[in-house]
Scaffold this motif. Structure first.
Motif, PDB file in Angstrom:
ATOM      1  N   ARG A 142      73.647 -66.888 -25.518  1.00  0.00           N
ATOM      2  CA  ARG A 142      73.057 -65.715 -24.907  1.00  0.00           C
ATOM      3  C   ARG A 142      71.907 -66.113 -23.977  1.00  0.00           C
ATOM      4  O   ARG A 142      71.675 -65.496 -22.957  1.00  0.00           O
ATOM      5  CB  ARG A 142      72.558 -64.784 -26.009  1.00  0.00           C
ATOM      6  CG  ARG A 142      72.199 -63.446 -25.461  1.00  0.00           C
ATOM      7  CD  ARG A 142      72.102 -62.414 -26.537  1.00  0.00           C
ATOM      8  NE  ARG A 142      71.311 -61.318 -26.034  1.00  0.00           N
ATOM      9  CZ  ARG A 142      70.013 -61.209 -26.187  1.00  0.00           C
ATOM     10  NH1 ARG A 142      69.369 -62.127 -26.857  1.00  0.00           N
ATOM     11  NH2 ARG A 142      69.354 -60.205 -25.662  1.00  0.00           N
ATOM     12  N   ILE A 143      71.186 -67.127 -24.392  1.00  0.00           N
ATOM     13  CA  ILE A 143      70.108 -67.591 -23.528  1.00  0.00           C
ATOM     14  C   ILE A 143      70.582 -68.879 -22.891  1.00  0.00           C
ATOM     15  O   ILE A 143      70.885 -69.842 -23.573  1.00  0.00           O
ATOM     16  CB  ILE A 143      68.854 -67.840 -24.356  1.00  0.00           C
ATOM     17  CG1 ILE A 143      68.403 -66.510 -24.908  1.00  0.00           C
ATOM     18  CG2 ILE A 143      67.779 -68.451 -23.505  1.00  0.00           C
ATOM     19  CD1 ILE A 143      67.229 -66.631 -25.799  1.00  0.00           C
TER      20      ILE A 143
ATOM     21  N   LYS B 197      70.540 -72.200 -21.188  1.00  0.00           N
ATOM     22  CA  LYS B 197      69.742 -73.384 -20.842  1.00  0.00           C
ATOM     23  C   LYS B 197      70.734 -74.415 -20.342  1.00  0.00           C
ATOM     24  O   LYS B 197      71.590 -74.866 -21.085  1.00  0.00           O
ATOM     25  CB  LYS B 197      69.063 -73.929 -22.097  1.00  0.00           C
ATOM     26  CG  LYS B 197      67.684 -73.470 -22.327  1.00  0.00           C
ATOM     27  CD  LYS B 197      67.010 -74.326 -23.374  1.00  0.00           C
ATOM     28  CE  LYS B 197      65.509 -74.163 -23.247  1.00  0.00           C
ATOM     29  NZ  LYS B 197      64.777 -75.036 -24.119  1.00  0.00           N
TER      30      LYS B 197
ATOM     31  N   LEU C  24      65.283 -73.456 -18.730  1.00  0.00           N
ATOM     32  CA  LEU C  24      65.857 -72.147 -18.445  1.00  0.00           C
ATOM     33  C   LEU C  24      66.012 -71.903 -16.953  1.00  0.00           C
ATOM     34  O   LEU C  24      66.780 -71.049 -16.535  1.00  0.00           O
ATOM     35  CB  LEU C  24      64.928 -71.050 -18.979  1.00  0.00           C
ATOM     36  CG  LEU C  24      64.887 -70.813 -20.466  1.00  0.00           C
ATOM     37  CD1 LEU C  24      63.772 -69.837 -20.755  1.00  0.00           C
ATOM     38  CD2 LEU C  24      66.187 -70.255 -20.948  1.00  0.00           C
TER      39      LEU C  24
ATOM     40  N   ARG D 292      55.719 -71.334 -14.738  1.00  0.00           N
ATOM     41  CA  ARG D 292      56.356 -70.273 -13.992  1.00  0.00           C
ATOM     42  C   ARG D 292      55.513 -69.024 -13.914  1.00  0.00           C
ATOM     43  O   ARG D 292      55.897 -68.081 -13.256  1.00  0.00           O
ATOM     44  CB  ARG D 292      57.715 -69.941 -14.609  1.00  0.00           C
ATOM     45  CG  ARG D 292      58.709 -70.964 -14.175  1.00  0.00           C
ATOM     46  CD  ARG D 292      60.015 -70.941 -14.877  1.00  0.00           C
ATOM     47  NE  ARG D 292      60.469 -69.675 -15.348  1.00  0.00           N
ATOM     48  CZ  ARG D 292      60.841 -69.488 -16.615  1.00  0.00           C
ATOM     49  NH1 ARG D 292      60.773 -70.459 -17.467  1.00  0.00           N
ATOM     50  NH2 ARG D 292      61.283 -68.326 -17.002  1.00  0.00           N
TER      51      ARG D 292
ATOM     52  N   GLU E  27      63.750 -64.232 -22.279  1.00  0.00           N
ATOM     53  CA  GLU E  27      64.289 -65.489 -22.784  1.00  0.00           C
ATOM     54  C   GLU E  27      63.176 -66.455 -23.126  1.00  0.00           C
ATOM     55  O   GLU E  27      63.236 -67.153 -24.131  1.00  0.00           O
ATOM     56  CB  GLU E  27      65.206 -66.134 -21.737  1.00  0.00           C
ATOM     57  CG  GLU E  27      66.539 -65.460 -21.592  1.00  0.00           C
ATOM     58  CD  GLU E  27      66.512 -64.362 -20.545  1.00  0.00           C
ATOM     59  OE1 GLU E  27      67.581 -63.816 -20.293  1.00  0.00           O
ATOM     60  OE2 GLU E  27      65.419 -64.072 -20.025  1.00  0.00           O
ATOM     61  N   ASP E  28      62.144 -66.510 -22.280  1.00  0.00           N
ATOM     62  CA  ASP E  28      61.040 -67.434 -22.553  1.00  0.00           C
ATOM     63  C   ASP E  28      60.382 -67.115 -23.874  1.00  0.00           C
ATOM     64  O   ASP E  28      60.051 -67.993 -24.660  1.00  0.00           O
ATOM     65  CB  ASP E  28      59.972 -67.312 -21.460  1.00  0.00           C
ATOM     66  CG  ASP E  28      60.421 -67.971 -20.191  1.00  0.00           C
ATOM     67  OD1 ASP E  28      60.826 -67.242 -19.286  1.00  0.00           O
ATOM     68  OD2 ASP E  28      60.368 -69.201 -20.141  1.00  0.00           O
TER      69      ASP E  28
ATOM     70  N   VAL F 216      62.572 -68.251 -26.658  1.00  0.00           N
ATOM     71  CA  VAL F 216      62.724 -69.697 -26.760  1.00  0.00           C
ATOM     72  C   VAL F 216      61.416 -70.375 -27.112  1.00  0.00           C
ATOM     73  O   VAL F 216      61.325 -71.210 -27.986  1.00  0.00           O
ATOM     74  CB  VAL F 216      63.268 -70.256 -25.431  1.00  0.00           C
ATOM     75  CG1 VAL F 216      63.152 -71.746 -25.396  1.00  0.00           C
ATOM     76  CG2 VAL F 216      64.707 -69.845 -25.255  1.00  0.00           C
TER      77      VAL F 216
END
Lengths: 389, 263, 166
Positions: free
Chosen positions: A313-314, A316, A343, B100, B106-107, B110
């Motif tokens: 889903r994410i 990388k 990412l 960034r 997402e960051d 993660v």
């Protein structure tokens, strides 16, 4: 040397008189600034033209009026966000911009989209070519003064845009490609509608052919204007129809395998030996026709199945570098993606076809007349977002 | 198959012949056409060809010394039939000191909520200045690609430029490929590379008064430094998705943190 | 038109002039980028015909235009040209900002070369959100502008800065 023949003598005398008049009427050069806002320059291109009378001595295009800094922006956006942004480079055939980037990311991730997704991608890819080039077919007439074909082009283009909209949700900038597949499946009835529209596009091509290419004025304005020999075209990096119109038989769809399914279709690459503006127009017209036939074949052979491979889903993307170049409507567009396992991409170099296509302008415009400047620009066919990124 | 391998790919071609490779589970593909291309290039350049990498069936990379940049281009055009000029640019391998300046959903999932005082660029590997295929020793690298339509092969050339951003210099490719003129102008504008012998090294994209070289990693995007990314929203889970996969509490905490830090 | 500038026009005359102005807008199209294509679709396409609203889209120069629709990203290199074009238009003039790039910078809000919004350069009357907005959105914006025009006081429009040619 004495000239005895009276006819010859009269000819020589007239030439001498001409030369005298030219010397007496010698004018200083004039600098003509075309753009950045000009109806003929497809957007914000500025061309500074140095003239001697009606002939161009030097032409220099000044780009950058639409420079948005794509490569820097790509370094701070995640891969799906970059896909959204990248649609807007070549803004007429938007789906085609996403494809090389997605293919490069998939190559780095070692993921392959399922067959149905690849076929649908190819269909939309060719559809974006039709949407893009059909506007060119009408617009080149408008640049030369023939206003009617533009309305034909917009009307028939609307049909193609309708199809793209019903499949993806957006007339332009569909943002439909995903790493590993595509976003949604085709709606019910789309295949039949598409076949119907392809038939109409072929009628449109026939109409344009009788309207424009049979027109004496169009032919005399375009034939022999802006001849680009094959070796010059290659060294400048011209691509797409511009290159094929100079006689080079090279089409990335056939020659470089990537994730699209062109090798399973029966189609032809069109070339023309002349390399002038008429050849470039002719090649593009044939390519639109060929695209409609390809889409018919693709619709017939569309496999069933899933449309998205298994991706996390994410996203990388693992570290590495990949370069994928595809035959976009404007030419060969490529993305050089450098990833460090993050990412976001580390560096994305976007190779756009119009950048190279326009860099040949100083070379090709030496010695042409001012109206031919417009003809050559129109036949080289660029989109400002493609030049300036 | 190691992806960042800087080992000489020719060594693998002698190990397993192509026919047997199809039977083994991890086939080491042999790309003979590209191997031959590299062999010709090595024969011409000798020591100037520093490193190579082949992605079988797809691409070939060759890193040459900076002094032989023009010689490599000339040989590619004349000896390897690479008449088509694709592009020329550069890569700045330094990891960005700014990160960034943004946190997408997402960051947060993660990396967790970042320390707003010290923005880490994300990931431990980012501290090292790793370089890509065919290696690299310096921060800046020239990157160019040419293509041979008759052979259906492309060649990606790289050359190390140096670490000091004020002293980047290379010879121009304009005599070799006419199309390189605009690409070198753009590389000068974006990275600050001085191309010796270029007829017209002026701004291509940016207005004349622009200061700085944007594609260098130490050039910040000011809007991101000044304003937090407007895209963070309260995300509801999709129907059928459970709450655990979309954790918005960190997003809210982060928003409060950045607001507090901005004041 | 001294009467209009000084604001001493009788009300029914004002209404009549506004009515005539709102149905005969001459639009100068500043189509820069993708939104320009949607604007072109609104003009030249027989489906979203803009001329039925009274908008004539083909003035030969900005000096004959009273409406400018800026569509597409404005870069810092282009911004002086936009300003100069706006100043070349005679009063009363109206500005429509089409698309998110001209509204606020859009998807390029963090770019180093993009002007974050048209209203940083010239005053805007109607904003159209979208990326790109549909042609119907442009027609809606023109209808909105026309609703603005019918009720406005022409003296305000004419009391603006003098015509500057830089």
């Amino acid at each position: 040397m004495t000239v005895v023949d009276p006819q010859q003598r009269a000819y020589v005398a007239s030439q001498a008189a001409d030369a005298r008049v030219n010397v007496e009427l010698e004018t200083g050069g004039m600098t003509l600034n075309m753009g950045p806002q000009h109806p003929a320059t497809h957007g914000t291109l500025r061309i500074v033209v140095r003239l001697d009378g009606e002939q161009v001595v030097e032409a220099e295009p000044i780009a950058g009026y639409m420079h948005r800094g794509y490569e820097k922006l790509c370094e701070v956006r995640t891969y799906p966000q970059v896909t959204t942004l990248v649609n807007r480079i070549d803004w007429l055939g938007s789906f085609a911009n996403e494809v090389p980037f997605i293919l490069a990311a998939e190559r780095l991730m070692e993921v392959e989209a399922p067959p149905r997704a690849q076929w649908i991608r190819t269909i939309l890819f060719e559809m974006s070519r039709i949407a893009n080039i059909s506007l060119f077919l009408g617009d080149m007439g408008a640049q030369l003064g023939a206003i009617t074909p533009v309305f034909f082009a917009f009307r028939d283009r609307e049909r193609a845009l309708n199809l793209i909209e019903s499949a993806t949700g957006g007339r332009f900038h569909p943002n439909f490609d995903r790493i590993g597949g595509i976003k949604d499946d085709l709606p019910a009835g789309w295949v039949e509608d598409c076949k119907d529209v392809m038939g109409r596009m072929r009628d449109f091509c026939d109409q344009i052919e009788t309207l424009l290419m049979g027109n004496e004025i169009f032919a005399s304005r375009c034939r022999g204007v802006g001849v680009i020999p094959a070796d010059v075209a290659l060294s400048y990096g011209l691509s797409g129809a511009n290159l094929r119109a100079s006689g080079v038989d090279w089409d990335l769809r056939r020659d470089v395998p990537c994730g699209l399914v062109f090798d399973q279709l029966d189609w032809k690459v069109w070339t023309h030996p002349d390399g002038d503006s008429f050849a470039r127009y002719w090649v593009r017209l044939q390519e639109v026709r060929e695209s409609t036939k390809m889409i018919d074949q693709l619709l017939d052979g569309l496999p069933a199945g899933p449309i998205m491979a298994k991706v996390p889903r994410i996203i990388k993307v693992p570290a590495g570098e990949a370069y994928v170049e595809t035959e976009n409507p404007l030419g060969a567009m490529g993305y050089y993606v450098v990833s460090k396992g993050d990412l976001v991409p580390f560096r994305v170099k976007i190779r756009t076809p119009s950048f190279n296509n326009i860099s040949i302008v100083p070379w090709v415009m030496k010695g042409v007349y001012v109206p031919d400047v417009i003809t050559i620009l129109a036949s080289l066919y660029f989109i400002l977002g493609d030049i300036d990124r | 198959m190691s992806r960042l391998s800087s080992a000489d790919s020719r060594a693998t071609s002698e190990e397993i012949p192509a026919t047997e490779a199809a039977d083994t589970e991890e086939a080491i593909e042999v790309d003979e056409a590209r191997e031959d291309l590299l062999a010709d290039l090595r024969a011409e350049l000798g020591d100037a060809l520093v490193d190579t990498h082949i992605d079988p069936g797809r691409e070939v990379w060759a890193r040459v010394s900076l002094e032989s940049w023009v010689a490599a281009g000339t040989f590619a055009r004349d000896g390897l039939a690479c008449h088509f000029f694709d592009f020329l640019s550069a890569i700045d391998w330094m990891p960005s000191p700014f990160g960034r300046d943004m946190n997408s959903q997402e960051d947060l999932i993660v990396d967790g909520a970042p320390d707003s005082a010290a923005q880490a660029p994300g990931g431990a590997a980012a501290d090292e200045q790793a370089t890509g295929y065919a290696g690299g020793d310096t921060r800046f690298q020239l990157l160019a690609r040419v293509h041979a339509p008759s052979r259906g092969l492309g060649l990606i050339l790289k050359a190390d430029l140096g670490d000091d951003p004020d002293l980047l210099r290379a010879a121009t490719w304009v005599p070799v490929y006419a199309g390189a003129a605009w690409h070198e102008r753009e590389a000068w504008e974006m990275f600050g590379i001085d191309f010796e012998g270029h007829p017209n090294l002026i701004h291509l994209y940016l207005p004349g008064e622009f200061e700085g070289h944007p594609l260098r990693k130490d050039f910040p995007l000011l809007s991101r430094r000044v304003k937090p990314w407007p895209g963070i929203v309260d995300v509801e889970p999709m129907p059928g998705e459970d709450e655990a996969t979309v954790d918005t509490s960190e997003a809210d905490a982060n928003e409060d943190a950045t607001e507090a830090a901005a004041e | 038109m001294g009467l209009v500038e000084s604001g001493k026009m009788p009300k029914p005359m004002t209404k009549l002039l506004n009515l005539s102005r709102k149905y005969s807008l001459w639009m100068y199209q500043w189509g820069l980028a993708c939104c320009g294509i949607e604007m072109g679709a609104a003009l030249a396409s027989p489906r979203y015909d803009m001329m039925r609203l009274g908008v004539i889209p083909f003035p030969a120069s900005p000096r004959q235009a009273d409406l400018i629709v800026v569509s597409g990203t404005i870069t810092d290199k282009m911004a002086p040209s936009v300003r100069r074009l706006y100043e070349q238009m005679p009063d009363p003039k109206y500005v429509i900002s089409m698309g998110s790039c001209t509204n606020c910078g859009g998807p390029y809000w963090d770019s180093y070369s993009v002007t974050k919004g048209l209203d940083q350069i010239i005053p805007v009357d109607v904003y159209i959100p979208g990326c790109p907005p549909r042609p119907e959105a442009l027609l809606d914006a023109i209808a909105m502008l026309q609703a603005q025009i019918i009720d406005e006081d022409p003296a305000e429009r004419w009391k603006g800065e003098p015509l500057v040619v830089s």
